[in-house]
Motif scaffolding. Structure first.
Motif, PDB file in Angstrom:
ATOM      1  N   ARG A 172       0.818  -1.146   0.059  1.00 36.06           N
ATOM      2  CA  ARG A 172       0.163  -0.083   0.051  1.00 36.06           C
ATOM      3  C   ARG A 172       0.626   0.941  -0.073  1.00 36.06           C
ATOM      4  NH1 ARG A 172      -3.046  -2.764   4.077  1.00 36.06           N
ATOM      5  NH2 ARG A 172      -1.894  -1.483   5.510  1.00 36.06           N
ATOM      6  N   SER A 185       1.226  -2.658  -7.731  1.00 32.77           N
ATOM      7  CA  SER A 185       0.174  -3.253  -8.366  1.00 32.77           C
ATOM      8  C   SER A 185       0.259  -4.956  -8.090  1.00 32.77           C
ATOM      9  CB  SER A 185      -0.028  -3.292  -9.697  1.00 32.77           C
ATOM     10  OG  SER A 185       1.215  -3.662 -10.326  1.00 32.77           O
ATOM     11  N   ALA A 186      -0.565  -5.564  -8.524  1.00 29.39           N
ATOM     12  CA  ALA A 186      -0.458  -7.087  -8.592  1.00 29.39           C
ATOM     13  C   ALA A 186       0.713  -7.620  -9.214  1.00 29.39           C
ATOM     14  CB  ALA A 186      -1.650  -7.701  -8.934  1.00 29.39           C
ATOM     15  N   GLU A 211       0.224 -11.674  -1.892  1.00 28.50           N
ATOM     16  CA  GLU A 211      -0.258 -10.408  -1.691  1.00 28.50           C
ATOM     17  C   GLU A 211      -0.585  -9.992  -3.305  1.00 28.50           C
ATOM     18  OE1 GLU A 211      -1.370  -6.659  -0.629  1.00 28.50           O
ATOM     19  OE2 GLU A 211      -0.746  -8.291   0.473  1.00 28.50           O
ATOM     20  N   ARG A 215      -4.455  -8.846  -4.520  1.00 32.38           N
ATOM     21  CA  ARG A 215      -4.604  -7.605  -5.481  1.00 32.38           C
ATOM     22  C   ARG A 215      -5.221  -8.051  -6.390  1.00 32.38           C
ATOM     23  NH1 ARG A 215      -2.363  -2.727  -3.885  1.00 32.38           N
ATOM     24  NH2 ARG A 215      -1.820  -2.835  -1.808  1.00 32.38           N
ATOM     25  N   GLU A 219      -8.265  -5.833  -9.018  1.00 29.15           N
ATOM     26  CA  GLU A 219      -7.805  -4.814 -10.058  1.00 29.15           C
ATOM     27  C   GLU A 219      -8.753  -5.076 -11.277  1.00 29.15           C
ATOM     28  OE1 GLU A 219      -2.950  -4.580  -9.710  1.00 29.15           O
ATOM     29  OE2 GLU A 219      -3.790  -6.098 -11.296  1.00 29.15           O
TER      30      GLU A 219
END
Length: 565
Positions: A172, A185-186, A211, A215, A219
């Protein structure tokens, strides 16, 4: 058993290119299959209807080709906007932008894996001329390598471990409680996990692939492929000892891609391993009601040699870096600040501000001993000479690179500039020791995650070849100038003393590495904590024994228990 991984972004790019190639092939086939217009096709509507059917095929194939090109251009436009947005933000304050380790990693990632993805898009027809320009740029501009990307990823892992950073918080853009604007981002998380995987670090691979998976669910425009994430995640989970979870993830992967060759093979292997495990439990009389926890301490997290680092010291070192340890109040209550002249005629006119940081061994901080002008000039002279910092092999005495010291350094001679000579004279006034046998001024810059794990500045008895070429004896003392403030992290810590010195621009730390008898003071073992955010500039003046006989003579009584050393 190894898994050969594929990059998800490359797969997406190749899919678009394949669509375009198939469209062109279909167009060619349709063109070759058209009847000759020299006949009487117009005389029969049936024949014309067949031409309309052919045209419909051509239009459909052409439409697929255009969609592939438009999708490619759309991705390129998105990349232009993304790059321009990040570049504009960086241009507002370059130093502040690059001092954020997440920004540093993302910049490196954009110019390696991300840019490779853009190059793949441009390779097919559009962008050929620009691609040639990029090739020419590589010969005159600095481009990060894959090794640089891996190093940036390892640095983030180091920061995560040292400062107990939660994976989701880092993603984050929150570092040690401070929220920054950058968010991963992913695809970014996937790349961090992939780099950890390449290093055999399955512990961090699992953290970052999980993680990435989280994400992906939020998205809209996916930056990673779920099947790629699952493949890495399943195998890394297996390597951590959790076979059942690895099997479940592999089965989920096979639901997405039923003909996934590696997944099929891995599933069969995991089933056999679970059968062996069940049989062993039966033989042991284990009912399986209690799951044996995975020993995460066996997970590879670094390459520091045992003689440099052990687990107990690692824990204390990291606690000090986080500010969780300090000397006892009884000791701290005795420390004072004062002006000192050190019997120097010059300092009688301009005494130094001295702050005691520890007693026995005596570690002090001198305040306001290097001006901003001096700092900038020293930086100016050091920058062109920066090279990767080295350490001395404790057996051979040879200089070599080591993963437990990540920084760049340069050496400056007193004869190069009046300011450098002035700094050396100031060190002599501060310490009362001669600079005739001191080493040149070493200037050091720590970048993303830069650190130097616990070490001694002096040579131990078994290190017989250390400093042999200098002919000036051992390092009797260290003066460490702090030439920048550090936003987060970067402390100098002494694990055996529970002491941490926080960088403050213009100050200098001083301590003796040797007892008056010449034996090493093992309590001075220290480390440079990783820089979390900001940049850390320091300079060292290492002072040697030769010539100090009358400046720091031995006492009549030993100043430490000889049998301890």
């Amino acid at each position: 058993m190894m898994i050969s991984q594929r990059n998800g972004t490359t797969r997406t790019c190749n899919r678009w290119m394949m669509m375009a190639m198939m469209a062109m092939m279909a167009m060619a086939i349709a063109m070759n299959g058209l009847p000759s217009v020299g006949g009487e096709l117009f005389t029969a509507l049936a024949d014309m209807e067949e031409l309309l059917e052919t045209e419909a095929v051509l239009i459909a194939n052409l439409d697929n080709y255009v969609q592939a090109q438009e999708e490619k251009l759309l991705q390129l436009r998105r990349k232009v906007q993304e790059y321009r947005r990040e570049h504009t933000e960086a241009a507002r304050d370059v130093s502040a932008y690059l001092s954020n380790p997440v920004n540093a990693f993302l910049l490196t990632k954009r110019l390696t894996t991300d840019w490779r993805y853009v190059e793949n898009l441009m390779t097919y027809e559009v962008g050929k001329e620009f691609l040639e320009n990029v090739t020419s740029y590589r010969s005159v501009l600095k481009f990060p390598s894959d090794e640089d990307l891996n190093g940036a990823a390892v640095a983030l892992m180091r920061l995560q471990d040292t400062y107990n950073l939660d994976t989701a918080s880092v993603a984050r853009g929150m570092l040690d409680g401070v929220q920054y604007s950058t968010e991963l981002s992913a695809g970014d998380c996937f790349e961090l996990g992939r780099q950890s995987y390449l290093n055999g670090d399955y512990y961090h691979t699992v953290l970052w692939m999980r993680e990435a998976m989280d994400r992906l669910t939020h998205e809209v425009n996916r930056t990673a492929m779920k099947e790629d994430v699952l493949e890495y995640l399943a195998f890394s989970t297996f390597k951590q000892g959790n076979i059942q979870t690895a099997l479940s993830m592999t089965e989920e992967l096979l639901e997405l891609v039923p003909d996934h060759e590696r997944a099929v093979s891995n599933k069969a292997y995991y089933v056999k391993e679970l059968e062996k495990e069940a049989l062993q439990k039966i033989l042991r009389g284990d009912d399986g009601s209690e799951e044996v926890p995975v020993d995460t301490s066996t997970i590879h997290k670094g390459e520091a040699s045992p003689h440099v680092y052990d687990k107990t010291e690692r824990k204390l070192y990291e606690q000090l870096c986080r500010g969780e340890q300090e000397p006892p109040i009884e000791l701290r209550s005795q420390l004072v600040c004062r002006y000192t002249t050190n019997r120097s005629p010059f300092l009688r006119l301009a005494p130094l501000k001295l702050e005691e940081a520890y007693r026995q061994p005596d570690i002090v901080i001198y305040h306001d001993v290097m001006s901003d002008r001096e700092i900038e000039l020293i930086k100016h002279y050091a920058r062109p000479r920066f090279r990767r910092a080295t350490v001395q092999n404790y057996k051979t005495g040879e200089l070599e690179f080591a993963n437990y010291r990540i920084s760049k350094s340069a050496w400056l001679k007193d004869t190069e500039h009046e300011v450098i000579r002035t700094v050396s004279q100031r060190v002599e006034d501060m310490t009362g020791l001669t600079m005739a046998t001191a080493e040149e001024l070493q200037v050091v810059n720590y970048g993303i995650g830069g650190h130097y794990e616990p070490h001694f500045d002096f040579a131990r008895r078994e290190e017989r070849n250390a400093f042999k070429s200098l002919g000036t004896g051992n390092r009797i003392a260290t003066v460490l100038f702090y030439m920048s403030d550090v936003t987060q992290g970067g402390a100098t810590v002494f694990p055996s003393l529970n002491l941490a010195l926080r960088p403050r621009k213009g100050t200098a730390a001083f301590w003796h590495n040797l007892h008056a008898s010449g034996n090493g003071d093992y309590a001075t073992r220290h480390a440079a904590c990783p820089v979390l955010t900001g940049t850390k500039w320091v300079s060292n003046k290492w002072i040697h024994e030769r010539g100090q006989e009358f400046r720091r003579p031995c006492g009549l009584e030993p100043d430490h228990p000889e049998d301890l050393f």
